[in-house]
Design a protein around this motif. Structure first.
Motif, PDB file in Angstrom:
ATOM      1  N   ILE A 175     -10.898   0.111   7.899  1.00 48.05           N
ATOM      2  CA  ILE A 175     -10.075  -1.011   8.338  1.00 48.05           C
ATOM      3  C   ILE A 175     -10.563  -2.290   7.673  1.00 48.05           C
ATOM      4  CG2 ILE A 175      -9.357  -2.371  10.333  1.00 48.05           C
ATOM      5  CD1 ILE A 175      -9.668   0.142  12.034  1.00 48.05           C
ATOM      6  N   SER A 176      -9.626  -3.018   7.062  1.00 45.84           N
ATOM      7  CA  SER A 176      -9.955  -4.269   6.383  1.00 45.84           C
ATOM      8  C   SER A 176      -8.735  -5.185   6.448  1.00 45.84           C
ATOM      9  CB  SER A 176     -10.342  -4.011   4.929  1.00 45.84           C
ATOM     10  OG  SER A 176      -9.220  -3.539   4.194  1.00 45.84           O
ATOM     11  N   ALA A 177      -8.816  -6.302   5.747  1.00 40.62           N
ATOM     12  CA  ALA A 177      -7.700  -7.246   5.735  1.00 40.62           C
ATOM     13  C   ALA A 177      -6.480  -6.661   5.025  1.00 40.62           C
ATOM     14  CB  ALA A 177      -8.121  -8.546   5.051  1.00 40.62           C
ATOM     15  N   ARG A 178      -6.676  -5.632   4.199  1.00 37.21           N
ATOM     16  CA  ARG A 178      -5.584  -5.067   3.409  1.00 37.21           C
ATOM     17  C   ARG A 178      -5.264  -3.611   3.748  1.00 37.21           C
ATOM     18  NH1 ARG A 178      -4.184  -7.706  -1.217  1.00 37.21           N
ATOM     19  NH2 ARG A 178      -3.645  -5.737  -2.219  1.00 37.21           N
ATOM     20  N   ALA A 179      -6.046  -2.982   4.652  1.00 37.53           N
ATOM     21  CA  ALA A 179      -5.833  -1.558   4.956  1.00 37.53           C
ATOM     22  C   ALA A 179      -6.152  -1.272   6.418  1.00 37.53           C
ATOM     23  CB  ALA A 179      -6.699  -0.691   4.052  1.00 37.53           C
ATOM     24  N   HIS A 180      -5.535  -0.205   6.953  1.00 40.97           N
ATOM     25  CA  HIS A 180      -5.764   0.199   8.341  1.00 40.97           C
ATOM     26  C   HIS A 180      -5.558   1.708   8.443  1.00 40.97           C
ATOM     27  CE1 HIS A 180      -6.006  -0.164  12.677  1.00 40.97           C
ATOM     28  NE2 HIS A 180      -6.166  -1.473  12.557  1.00 40.97           N
ATOM     29  N   CYS A 181      -6.168   2.307   9.461  1.00 42.07           N
ATOM     30  CA  CYS A 181      -6.007   3.758   9.648  1.00 42.07           C
ATOM     31  C   CYS A 181      -4.689   4.097  10.336  1.00 42.07           C
ATOM     32  CB  CYS A 181      -7.184   4.312  10.447  1.00 42.07           C
ATOM     33  SG  CYS A 181      -7.335   3.623  12.110  1.00 42.07           S
ATOM     34  N   GLY A 201       4.955 -16.698  -7.043  1.00 45.42           N
ATOM     35  CA  GLY A 201       4.811 -16.162  -8.382  1.00 45.42           C
ATOM     36  C   GLY A 201       3.742 -16.808  -9.229  1.00 45.42           C
ATOM     37  N   ASP A 202       3.036 -17.804  -8.672  1.00 46.86           N
ATOM     38  CA  ASP A 202       2.010 -18.501  -9.460  1.00 46.86           C
ATOM     39  C   ASP A 202       0.705 -17.715  -9.541  1.00 46.86           C
ATOM     40  OD1 ASP A 202       3.732 -20.605  -9.923  1.00 46.86           O
ATOM     41  OD2 ASP A 202       3.076 -21.713  -8.148  1.00 46.86           O
ATOM     42  N   GLY A 203       0.484 -16.788  -8.597  1.00 45.41           N
ATOM     43  CA  GLY A 203      -0.762 -16.015  -8.566  1.00 45.41           C
ATOM     44  C   GLY A 203      -1.677 -16.458  -7.445  1.00 45.41           C
ATOM     45  N   CYS A 204      -2.110 -15.504  -6.606  1.00 44.68           N
ATOM     46  CA  CYS A 204      -3.013 -15.803  -5.497  1.00 44.68           C
ATOM     47  C   CYS A 204      -3.837 -14.549  -5.195  1.00 44.68           C
ATOM     48  CB  CYS A 204      -2.231 -16.256  -4.257  1.00 44.68           C
ATOM     49  SG  CYS A 204      -1.143 -14.977  -3.554  1.00 44.68           S
ATOM     50  N   ASN A 205      -4.687 -14.616  -4.142  1.00 46.19           N
ATOM     51  CA  ASN A 205      -5.541 -13.464  -3.844  1.00 46.19           C
ATOM     52  C   ASN A 205      -4.751 -12.295  -3.280  1.00 46.19           C
ATOM     53  OD1 ASN A 205      -5.022 -14.880  -1.438  1.00 46.19           O
ATOM     54  ND2 ASN A 205      -6.813 -13.997  -0.443  1.00 46.19           N
ATOM     55  N   VAL A 206      -3.617 -12.567  -2.652  1.00 54.17           N
ATOM     56  CA  VAL A 206      -2.798 -11.484  -2.092  1.00 54.17           C
ATOM     57  C   VAL A 206      -2.159 -10.652  -3.204  1.00 54.17           C
ATOM     58  CG1 VAL A 206      -0.768 -10.939  -0.688  1.00 54.17           C
ATOM     59  CG2 VAL A 206      -2.370 -12.693   0.072  1.00 54.17           C
ATOM     60  N   CYS A 207      -1.613 -11.323  -4.213  1.00 58.11           N
ATOM     61  CA  CYS A 207      -0.991 -10.601  -5.331  1.00 58.11           C
ATOM     62  C   CYS A 207      -1.974 -10.371  -6.466  1.00 58.11           C
ATOM     63  CB  CYS A 207       0.233 -11.351  -5.836  1.00 58.11           C
ATOM     64  SG  CYS A 207      -0.120 -12.982  -6.534  1.00 58.11           S
ATOM     65  N   LYS A 208      -3.237 -10.731  -6.225  1.00 62.27           N
ATOM     66  CA  LYS A 208      -4.308 -10.554  -7.221  1.00 62.27           C
ATOM     67  C   LYS A 208      -3.990 -11.256  -8.530  1.00 62.27           C
ATOM     68  CE  LYS A 208      -5.786  -6.140  -5.237  1.00 62.27           C
ATOM     69  NZ  LYS A 208      -6.053  -4.696  -5.476  1.00 62.27           N
ATOM     70  N   GLY A 209      -3.362 -12.426  -8.399  1.00 68.87           N
ATOM     71  CA  GLY A 209      -3.090 -13.254  -9.569  1.00 68.87           C
ATOM     72  C   GLY A 209      -1.897 -12.831 -10.391  1.00 68.87           C
ATOM     73  N   ASP A 260      -4.019 -11.287   6.777  1.00 71.46           N
ATOM     74  CA  ASP A 260      -4.972 -10.309   7.311  1.00 71.46           C
ATOM     75  C   ASP A 260      -4.225  -9.268   8.139  1.00 71.46           C
ATOM     76  OD1 ASP A 260      -7.042  -8.878   8.548  1.00 71.46           O
ATOM     77  OD2 ASP A 260      -8.330 -10.627   8.662  1.00 71.46           O
ATOM     78  N   LEU A 261      -4.256  -8.031   7.675  1.00 72.17           N
ATOM     79  CA  LEU A 261      -3.543  -6.923   8.326  1.00 72.17           C
ATOM     80  C   LEU A 261      -4.044  -6.667   9.741  1.00 72.17           C
ATOM     81  CD1 LEU A 261      -1.454  -4.637   7.525  1.00 72.17           C
ATOM     82  CD2 LEU A 261      -3.432  -3.216   7.057  1.00 72.17           C
ATOM     83  N   ARG A 262      -5.300  -6.958  10.013  1.00 65.61           N
ATOM     84  CA  ARG A 262      -5.898  -6.646  11.308  1.00 65.61           C
ATOM     85  C   ARG A 262      -5.300  -7.463  12.447  1.00 65.61           C
ATOM     86  NH1 ARG A 262     -11.851  -7.275   8.782  1.00 65.61           N
ATOM     87  NH2 ARG A 262     -10.697  -9.041   7.907  1.00 65.61           N
ATOM     88  N   LEU A 263      -4.688  -8.597  12.131  1.00 65.38           N
ATOM     89  CA  LEU A 263      -4.100  -9.445  13.167  1.00 65.38           C
ATOM     90  C   LEU A 263      -2.996  -8.731  13.945  1.00 65.38           C
ATOM     91  CD1 LEU A 263      -3.877 -12.802  11.178  1.00 65.38           C
ATOM     92  CD2 LEU A 263      -5.367 -12.338  13.138  1.00 65.38           C
ATOM     93  N   PHE A 264      -2.348  -7.742  13.319  1.00 61.85           N
ATOM     94  CA  PHE A 264      -1.237  -7.052  13.976  1.00 61.85           C
ATOM     95  C   PHE A 264      -1.697  -6.193  15.150  1.00 61.85           C
ATOM     96  CE2 PHE A 264       0.712  -7.330   9.577  1.00 61.85           C
ATOM     97  CZ  PHE A 264       1.554  -8.371   9.919  1.00 61.85           C
ATOM     98  N   THR A 265      -2.945  -5.761  15.159  1.00 56.95           N
ATOM     99  CA  THR A 265      -3.408  -4.826  16.190  1.00 56.95           C
ATOM    100  C   THR A 265      -4.493  -5.411  17.097  1.00 56.95           C
ATOM    101  OG1 THR A 265      -4.932  -3.889  14.537  1.00 56.95           O
ATOM    102  CG2 THR A 265      -2.830  -2.761  14.866  1.00 56.95           C
ATOM    103  N   GLU A 266      -4.867  -6.668  16.914  1.00 57.26           N
ATOM    104  CA  GLU A 266      -5.936  -7.259  17.724  1.00 57.26           C
ATOM    105  C   GLU A 266      -5.437  -7.874  19.024  1.00 57.26           C
ATOM    106  OE1 GLU A 266      -7.880  -9.937  15.067  1.00 57.26           O
ATOM    107  OE2 GLU A 266      -9.144  -8.374  14.179  1.00 57.26           O
ATOM    108  N   ASN A 267      -4.117  -7.984  19.185  1.00 62.33           N
ATOM    109  CA  ASN A 267      -3.520  -8.499  20.429  1.00 62.33           C
ATOM    110  C   ASN A 267      -4.031  -9.892  20.791  1.00 62.33           C
ATOM    111  OD1 ASN A 267      -1.927  -6.202  20.890  1.00 62.33           O
ATOM    112  ND2 ASN A 267      -3.634  -5.128  21.853  1.00 62.33           N
ATOM    113  N   ASP A 268      -4.242 -10.722  19.793  1.00 62.79           N
ATOM    114  CA  ASP A 268      -4.652 -12.107  20.025  1.00 62.79           C
ATOM    115  C   ASP A 268      -3.413 -12.916  20.397  1.00 62.79           C
ATOM    116  OD1 ASP A 268      -5.420 -14.804  19.817  1.00 62.79           O
ATOM    117  OD2 ASP A 268      -6.968 -14.328  18.350  1.00 62.79           O
TER     118      ASP A 268
END
Length: 341
Positions: free
Chosen positions: A201-207, A269-277, A325-333
Motif C-alpha cells: 500500500i502506497s500513495a499510488r497502489a493498494h491491495c 500537460g506541463d509535467g508533474c510527479n503524478v504523470c512523472k513529467g 494520495d490513493l490511501r485517502l479513499f480508504t482511511e475514512n478521514d
C-alpha cells in the motif's frame, strides 16, 4: 464429538458480553447460521447411529444455552437505551449535519451513466473466483509469465494450505467470461466491482481497488468502434478539451491491445510527479477480444468478434478531483470526505 460439545459449552459460559460489538461477535460464533455450533450440527450425520440420539440431545441443549444467553444480552442492551428528550419547541430549526456520497461512489455512478447512454448494460459477478474464470478462460495458460503480472491472493483451505484454484479476483474480467457463457451475442455490458492484488500500500497502489471493465461482442466489431467508445467516454468524463492518445500494449486476452492516455489534469500537460513529467496519464487498457477467449466460452470466433476495456475508478477519481494520495479513499478521514458534499 462430546468433547467438542463440552469445550464449546465452556466457551459460551465464559464469554463476556459487555457491549453491542461483543454481542455481534457472540452471535457470529455461537448462534448464526455459519457459527461453530452450526458446524457441529452439520457433523452430526457422521456420528454412529447408536450414538446419534445422545449427541443430538447434547447439541440441542448447547443450542438452547447459547440462544438464551444471546437473547438475555440483547434484551439488556435494548433496555438501556437512553430516553429521547422531545424539544419543548418543535418549530425551532435544528440543523442536522448531512453526509455525502464517497468520491469513488460518485465517479462510479458517473462512469456507468456515460456508458449506459451508449447502450451498455451493467453486469456483476463473484469476488471469490476460480482459476478458470480469472485466468484460464482469459487466455492465461498454466505457468504463463503473464500470470505474474498480477500478484494474486489465493484462498487457504485451512492450516496454511493454499487452494490453487480459488482466489480473490484480480480484475472484473471474470464477469465477462460468465456473461459470454450464459448470453448469446450481441453483448454490450460494463462490469464495475472491487478487485484484489497482493501489492504494498502506497500513495499510488493498494491491495484493494475498484475497476470498471467493458465488453462488446457482435458481428463486424472494429478497433475503430473501440476507439470511438473510449474517446467519447473521456470527453464526457473529463471535458471536451481533454486530449486522448492510444499506445500499443499487451494483454493476454486481447489482440491487438492498447493503452489509453489522457492529458494530465493536475499539470495540464506541463509535467508533474503524478504523470512523472510526461504530461500524460494512462487511464485504461483495451483491445480486440482474442479469438481464443471467444472459443473458450463457446462463441464462434469466425462469426463474432468484439472489444474489451478496463479502467481503475481510483485513477479516474484522482484525476477528476486532483487527489494525489490513493490511501485517502480508504482511511475514512471525515475532513477529506467533507470536501465532496
Amino acid at each position: 464429538m462430546n468433547e467438542q460439545i463440552k469445550a464449546l459449552q465452556a466457551e459460551i459460559d465464559a464469554f463476556v458480553i459487555s457491549n453491542e460489538g461483543e454481542l455481534d461477535s457472540f452471535r457470529n460464533q455461537f448462534v448464526g447460521r455459519k457459527s461453530r455450533l452450526a458446524s457441529l450440527f452439520d457433523e452430526l450425520k457422521n456420528v454412529p447411529a447408536e450414538n446419534r440420539r445422545e449427541v443430538g440431545q447434547a447439541l440441542n441443549g448447547l443450542k438452547n444455552s447459547a440462544e438464551t444467553k444471546f437473547e438475555e444480552a440483547q434484551e439488556a442492551f435494548a433496555g438501556n437505551t437512553a430516553d429521547f428528550e422531545v424539544p419543548s419547541d418543535l418549530t425551532v430549526y435544528n440543523p442536522i449535519s448531512q453526509g455525502s456520497l464517497h468520491p469513488l461512489t460518485k465517479v462510479r455512478a458517473r462512469i456507468l451513466e456515460i456508458f449506459n447512454r451508449m447502450g451498455f448494460s451493467v453486469s456483476d459477478g463473484p469476488e471469490i473466483e476460480t482459476d478458470f474464470y480469472n485466468f484460464t478462460a482469459l487466455n492465461f495458460p498454466a505457468n504463463h509469465p503473464a500470470r505474474e503480472m498480477q500478484d494474486t491472493f489465493f484462498i487457504e483451505k485451512g492450516a496454511g494450505e493454499i487452494q490453487d484454484d480459488v482466489l480473490l479476483r484480480t480484475h472484473t474480467s471474470n464477469v465477462q467470461i460468465r456473461l459470454m457463457q450464459h448470453q448469446k451475442p450481441p453483448i454490450r455490458s460494463v462490469m464495475p466491482g472491487r478487485v484484489y492484488r497482493n501489492e504494498a500500500i502506497s500513495a499510488r497502489a493498494h491491495c484493494l481497488f475498484h475497476q470498471v471493465e467493458g465488453l462488446y461482442v457482435d458481428e463486424q466489431v472494429s478497433f475503430k468502434d473501440l476507439k470511438d467508445t473510449l474517446y467519447h467516454f473521456a470527453k464526457e468524463m473529463f471535458g471536451k478539451d481533454t486530449k486522448v492518445r492510444f499506445r500499443p500494449s499487451y494483454f493476454p486476452f486481447t489482440e491487438p491491445s492498447a493503452e489509453m492516455d489522457i492529458t494530465c489534469l493536475l499539470c495540464k500537460g506541463d509535467g508533474c510527479n503524478v504523470c512523472k513529467g510526461a504530461g500524460w496519464v494512462e487511464i485504461a487498457g483495451a483491445g480486440m477480444v482474442d479469438p481464443n477467449v471467444l472459443e473458450n466460452v463457446g462463441i464462434d470466433s469466425k462469426k463474432y468478434n468484439g472489444f474489451a476495456f478496463g479502467m481503475g475508478i481510483e485513477r479516474i477519481t484522482m484525476l477528476k478531483y486532483q487527489i494525489k494520495d490513493l490511501r485517502l479513499f480508504t482511511e475514512n478521514d471525515v475532513r477529506f470526505l467533507k470536501q465532496f458534499n
